[in-house]
Motif scaffolding. Structure first.
Motif, PDB file in Angstrom:
ATOM      1  N   GLU A 169       0.678   5.593   0.327  1.00 15.43           N
ATOM      2  CA  GLU A 169      -0.177   6.726   0.683  1.00 15.43           C
ATOM      3  C   GLU A 169       0.552   8.041   0.460  1.00 15.43           C
ATOM      4  N   THR A 192      -4.873   7.529  -0.410  1.00 17.43           N
ATOM      5  CA  THR A 192      -4.291   6.288  -0.907  1.00 17.43           C
ATOM      6  C   THR A 192      -3.807   6.481  -2.335  1.00 17.43           C
ATOM      7  N   LYS A 227       0.851  -1.190   0.000  1.00 18.56           N
ATOM      8  CA  LYS A 227       0.000   0.000   0.000  1.00 18.56           C
ATOM      9  C   LYS A 227       0.886   1.238   0.000  1.00 18.56           C
TER      10      LYS A 227
END
Length: 324
Positions: A172, A190, A170
């Motif tokens: 961000e 995100t 992930k």
């Protein structure tokens, strides 16, 4: 009670400081104007790219692309935007606080410092990351002062490859979203896996035609129902919505999404840059106003002390003449 000389010295000191803060406010205002122009020049491309992606998503909502795959989060990358210098109010402190809150959020989910990578854009956040002992990928102090699209493309491409290869699960972005000279919104967004629909329906309304940043001016415009923007809003009108896709939609989206990722990094950088100048302009205006108030108080105190000294001397003269 301070002497006349001490008060006079302090008045001179405050006057000197006021000149500096006033000059810095004007410099920040000029830089803010250039930052607003940069965002305004970028928006038509942003709007058209979003329109194309929206058209594709509406026509084939079940399109499978490698960029929207959600997987368990074991490794995280953060792209954090700050400034290189201080004297911009709580701009850097707010960014650092949000980054720390983000880290605490991931720590609570079982991640450690070794599982988090940080791309620090700006000297202030780079120093904080080094102090906290986090993994830092590169240093980009020049980028915070002089936004560069090619460097943003390189960062976006590197992060994209790390995500596609599974090095991070992930990514961000943490930055200030610039809405107007008087409003900058601290944002945590995100980056990957990308949610195109969320990006398309994001709040992109901006006021890029005004440098009004004081609370009183904003309140006045609100009460009188006037927008501080002097230019009418322009909608990007597509030439044709009936796109012919070759060789296929998945291949085209695989090419367009990296452009959108590059645009997200570059837009975040422009937002952060404009927000920094707006925050510095407000901080220096506030400092100048405080200096004016202090000067008025010191001048009043100086005049009172001077009058008291003159009265005392007169009384001594009168008293001496009576005694003689």
């Amino acid at each position: 009670m301070p002497s006349l000389k001490e008060i006079k010295t302090r008045i001179a000191s405050v006057n000197s400081t006021r000149k500096i803060t006033s000059a810095m406010k004007m410099v920040a205002s000029s830089k803010l104007h250039h930052a607003q122009v940069a965002i305004e020049n970028m928006l038509p491309y942003e709007h058209m790219l979003e329109h194309i992606l929206k058209t594709f998503l509406v026509s084939t909502p079940d399109t499978d692309t490698p960029y929207d795959v959600v997987r368990p989060v074991r490794k995280v990358a953060l792209i954090v935007f700050s400034s290189n210098s201080s004297l911009c109010g709580g701009f850097n402190a707010n960014i650092i606080k949000m980054m720390q809150n983000t880290l605490e959020d991931y720590y609570s989910k079982g991640l450690t410092k070794d599982d988090i990578l940080v791309y620090p854009i700006g000297r202030k956040i780079a120093e904080k990351v080094a102090k906290m002992g986090l993994k830092s990928i590169g240093r980009y102090p020049d980028l915070a002062d002089k936004p560069n699209s090619e460097t943003c493309r390189q960062i976006a491409s590197e992060v994209e490859q790390k995500w596609l290869s599974g090095e991070v699960d992930k990514v961000e972005l943490i930055y200030h979203h610039f809405k107007s000279a008087g409003s900058q919104i601290l944002t945590r967004k995100t980056f990957l896996p990308i949610d195109l629909e969320a990006e398309l329906y994001a709040d992109n309304e901006r006021d890029l035609s005004s440098n009004i940043a004081t609370q009183k001016a904003q309140q006045y415009l609100k009460e009188h129902g006037k927008s501080s923007s002097s230019k009418p809003k322009e909608n990007v009108v597509p030439l044709n919505d009936n796109f012919i896709v070759e060789p296929d939609l998945k291949t085209v989206l695989t090419s367009l999404v990296p452009k959108q990722l590059h645009l997200m990094v570059y837009t975040s950088l422009l937002d952060s840059n404009a927000s920094e100048h707006a925050a510095r302009m407000v901080a220096m205006q506030t400092a100048t106003d405080n200096a004016d108030d202090l000067l008025r108080s010191l001048n009043l105190q100086y005049n009172k002390s001077r009058q008291a000294a003159i009265t005392s001397e007169l009384l001594d003269i009168v008293g001496g003449s009576v005694n003689s």
